[in-house]
Design a protein around this motif. Structure first.
Motif, PDB file in Angstrom:
ATOM      1  N   ARG A 203       0.833  -1.206   0.000  1.00  0.00           N
ATOM      2  CA  ARG A 203       0.000   0.000   0.000  1.00  0.00           C
ATOM      3  C   ARG A 203       0.872   1.263   0.000  1.00  0.00           C
ATOM      4  O   ARG A 203       0.549   2.246  -0.682  1.00  0.00           O
ATOM      5  CB  ARG A 203      -0.918   0.004   1.218  1.00  0.00           C
ATOM      6  N   ILE A 204       1.958   1.246   0.732  1.00  0.00           N
ATOM      7  CA  ILE A 204       2.788   2.446   0.857  1.00  0.00           C
ATOM      8  C   ILE A 204       4.023   2.395  -0.044  1.00  0.00           C
ATOM      9  O   ILE A 204       4.903   3.239   0.059  1.00  0.00           O
ATOM     10  CB  ILE A 204       3.220   2.661   2.319  1.00  0.00           C
ATOM     11  N   SER A 205       4.068   1.423  -0.951  1.00  0.00           N
ATOM     12  CA  SER A 205       5.284   1.188  -1.726  1.00  0.00           C
ATOM     13  C   SER A 205       5.596   2.279  -2.744  1.00  0.00           C
ATOM     14  O   SER A 205       6.716   2.338  -3.259  1.00  0.00           O
ATOM     15  CB  SER A 205       5.201  -0.163  -2.441  1.00  0.00           C
ATOM     16  N   LYS A 463      -6.136  13.391  -2.007  1.00  0.00           N
ATOM     17  CA  LYS A 463      -5.456  12.098  -1.952  1.00  0.00           C
ATOM     18  C   LYS A 463      -4.897  11.840  -0.558  1.00  0.00           C
ATOM     19  O   LYS A 463      -4.361  12.747   0.074  1.00  0.00           O
ATOM     20  CB  LYS A 463      -4.310  12.049  -2.960  1.00  0.00           C
ATOM     21  N   VAL A 464      -5.026  10.597  -0.092  1.00  0.00           N
ATOM     22  CA  VAL A 464      -4.364  10.223   1.146  1.00  0.00           C
ATOM     23  C   VAL A 464      -2.869  10.039   0.837  1.00  0.00           C
ATOM     24  O   VAL A 464      -2.469   9.976  -0.322  1.00  0.00           O
ATOM     25  CB  VAL A 464      -4.963   8.931   1.750  1.00  0.00           C
ATOM     26  N   TRP A 465      -2.076   9.961   1.888  1.00  0.00           N
ATOM     27  CA  TRP A 465      -0.601  10.014   1.742  1.00  0.00           C
ATOM     28  C   TRP A 465      -0.044   9.036   0.730  1.00  0.00           C
ATOM     29  O   TRP A 465       0.778   9.386  -0.118  1.00  0.00           O
ATOM     30  CB  TRP A 465       0.019   9.778   3.125  1.00  0.00           C
ATOM     31  N   TRP A 466      -0.488   7.777   0.763  1.00  0.00           N
ATOM     32  CA  TRP A 466       0.120   6.765  -0.101  1.00  0.00           C
ATOM     33  C   TRP A 466      -0.474   6.746  -1.501  1.00  0.00           C
ATOM     34  O   TRP A 466       0.018   6.047  -2.394  1.00  0.00           O
ATOM     35  CB  TRP A 466      -0.015   5.369   0.519  1.00  0.00           C
ATOM     36  N   ASP A 467      -1.548   7.493  -1.712  1.00  0.00           N
ATOM     37  CA  ASP A 467      -2.257   7.533  -2.997  1.00  0.00           C
ATOM     38  C   ASP A 467      -1.427   8.372  -3.961  1.00  0.00           C
ATOM     39  O   ASP A 467      -1.439   9.592  -3.897  1.00  0.00           O
ATOM     40  CB  ASP A 467      -3.643   8.138  -2.758  1.00  0.00           C
ATOM     41  N   ASN A 468      -0.726   7.725  -4.885  1.00  0.00           N
ATOM     42  CA  ASN A 468       0.328   8.427  -5.618  1.00  0.00           C
ATOM     43  C   ASN A 468       0.281   8.258  -7.127  1.00  0.00           C
ATOM     44  O   ASN A 468       1.270   8.496  -7.804  1.00  0.00           O
ATOM     45  CB  ASN A 468       1.696   7.964  -5.088  1.00  0.00           C
ATOM     46  N   PHE A 469      -0.845   7.817  -7.689  1.00  0.00           N
ATOM     47  CA  PHE A 469      -0.853   7.721  -9.151  1.00  0.00           C
ATOM     48  C   PHE A 469      -1.509   8.946  -9.767  1.00  0.00           C
ATOM     49  O   PHE A 469      -2.291   9.635  -9.150  1.00  0.00           O
ATOM     50  CB  PHE A 469      -1.540   6.428  -9.627  1.00  0.00           C
TER      51      PHE A 469
END
Length: 469
Positions: A203-205, A463-469
């Motif tokens: 999830r945090i990758s 976006k939440v912290w790990w949401d990165n696309f």
């Protein structure tokens, strides 16, 4: 004078008779607080019910497995304040009670179970809202009535530590009582713990280099056992006898409440295109025919028409009270995660194709459906250059809580998940849900501070912290 003497004698007798009364009338063999084995069944059952409800009435919509033919505000992203996951704090409070009693009794297995359930529950809360109370949550007895909101970085740091601690605490040679999920089998809890660890690491990758920890877990199976088959799945199976029936089943729900969500074109068409026999397991054809038609996600309500012209959720799952289960995490999901990790060179053990093939095969087995012989060679062979891994994972995550929506937030795949023509969110699929309205009043200062940290407004596109696309 005689009356005074008599009164003194009676008073003395009264005092001597009540001296030690509390100690004498306390059964030292009777516990004064609820024991973990008494609290655990209620926690597991209620988490299971929440998971089923959130899967069928929220996760199916946000991940576009289906759509409402009435009251379709979720489908068109007309979202307001929402407490559906905030309500998990109620069960988190009970989990803390289990942990507190387990520590007092020096029962490491119950402590470990509480840490796994705490991590699972808190991950859902923070992954859906973003900033949320954690370090000060459920501390009303300590006088903290307005808990601060923690960042996802801080929350995830603790969640991953919880799982390391739980794995170390578990004694697989000892069983526990009151365990409705694994019937006291602590090796299965250990596997769930470490498989969940893989989920959260992936999830945090996109934000943290998780390669070292993933490799440690994958290369040390005796220290970090993982799911090895579908028999290890974290899957709550209802007995079928009231009240142990899913919230979506006959006897608790109505057929209307079950069928108000119509299978989507994404789901129906993907299964048909692949000649996938899971179609017959999951979906009933249009009534009176052998034909299928899915509902396009995000249609305006006035364009949906009569529900009778569409395919339906398989009604056998409604009428057979033991068929709907609460799927927390599966062997199939674990292997899809490892396939992605291998594809991205985050792990060195195994190959992406090996994990992918295992994942797809496990999904068919999970639903007791025979996989066609050429499925992995002709229909959906592994290919690192297309979305087959993510499409097959999306299929395999059917009714696994809200995991598909969370996975889409992280990866952007499968790319067919898009806002529909009736969407009211500027053509965007939401990335979070809004804080409950009550929280905005009873904990206004901390809530307002959290909102400022996500951009100044409580909106569904932050976006939440790990949401990165």
């Amino acid at each position: 004078m005689k009356k005074i003497i008599a009164f003194i004698v009676l008073l003395t007798l009264s005092i001597s008779c009540t001296d030690g009364f509390e100690e004498i009338n306390t059964n030292k063999n009777q516990p004064t607080a609820s024991q973990p084995k008494q609290m655990l069944p209620n926690v597991i059952f209620n988490l299971a019910n929440s998971n089923v409800t959130n899967s069928y009435d929220f996760g199916d919509i946000t991940a576009q497995y289906g759509g409402f033919y009435e009251y379709n505000q979720l489908d068109i992203y007309d979202w307001g304040a929402d407490n559906r996951f905030w309500g998990l704090y109620k069960w988190l409070n009970d989990i803390y009670d289990i942990k507190k009693q387990a520590i007092a009794l020096n029962d490491k297995n119950y402590e470990a179970i509480s840490l796994v359930l705490e991590t699972y529950t808190m991950s859902l809360i923070t992954d859906t809202y973003g900033y949320a109370p954690y370090s000060e949550a459920s501390k009303g007895e300590s006088g903290i009535l307005k808990p601060k909101y923690d960042s996802l970085v801080a929350i995830y740091t603790q969640l991953l530590l919880n799982l390391d601690n739980a794995n170390a605490l578990i004694n697989v040679n000892s069983k526990v009582e009151g365990d409705l999920l694994y019937k006291g089998d602590m090796l299965k809890w250990k596997k769930f713990c470490n498989s969940l660890h893989v989920r959260l690491l992936m999830r945090i990758s996109n934000k943290v280099n998780v390669s070292a920890k993933l490799n440690e877990i994958v290369t040390k199976p005796t220290v970090y056992p993982l799911f090895q088959s579908n028999t290890d799945n974290a899957n709550y199976v209802y007995s079928g006898s009231y009240p142990n029936i899913s919230p979506m089943s006959d006897g608790v729900n109505r057929l209307y409440g079950y069928n108000i969500v119509i299978p989507s074109t994404n789901l129906v068409n993907t299964l048909i295109a692949n000649n996938d026999p899971r179609l017959d397991e999951w979906i009933d054809p249009i009534a009176g025919t052998k034909n299928h038609l899915g509902l396009r996600p995000g249609l305006p309500l006035d364009q949906i028409g009569e529900p009778t012209k569409y395919s339906r959720r398989a009604e056998d799952y409604f009428y057979t009270k033991t068929k709907i289960s609460s799927i927390f995490m599966t062997y199939s999901e674990l292997n899809f995660l490892l396939a992605e990790a291998s594809q991205r060179n985050l792990i060195t053990t195994g190959s992406a194709k090996m994990y992918y093939d295992t994942a797809v095969t496990a999904s068919f087995g999970q639903w007791n459906v025979t996989m066609p012989n050429n499925y992995l060679t002709v229909t959906a062979p592994y290919n690192a250059t297309n979305e087959v891994l993510y499409t097959q994972k999306w299929l395999a995550l059917y009714h696994t809580g809200i995991e598909s929506w969370l996975d889409w937030k992280r990866t952007g795949k499968p790319s067919f998940i898009q806002a529909g023509p009736g969407a009211k969110n500027n053509g965007k699929v939401p990335r979070r849900i809004l804080y409950p309205s009550l929280e905005q009043s009873v904990n206004k200062e901390n809530n307002s501070e959290a909102i400022q940290k996500i951009g100044g407004s409580d909106n569904i596109n932050a976006k939440v912290w790990w949401d990165n696309f």
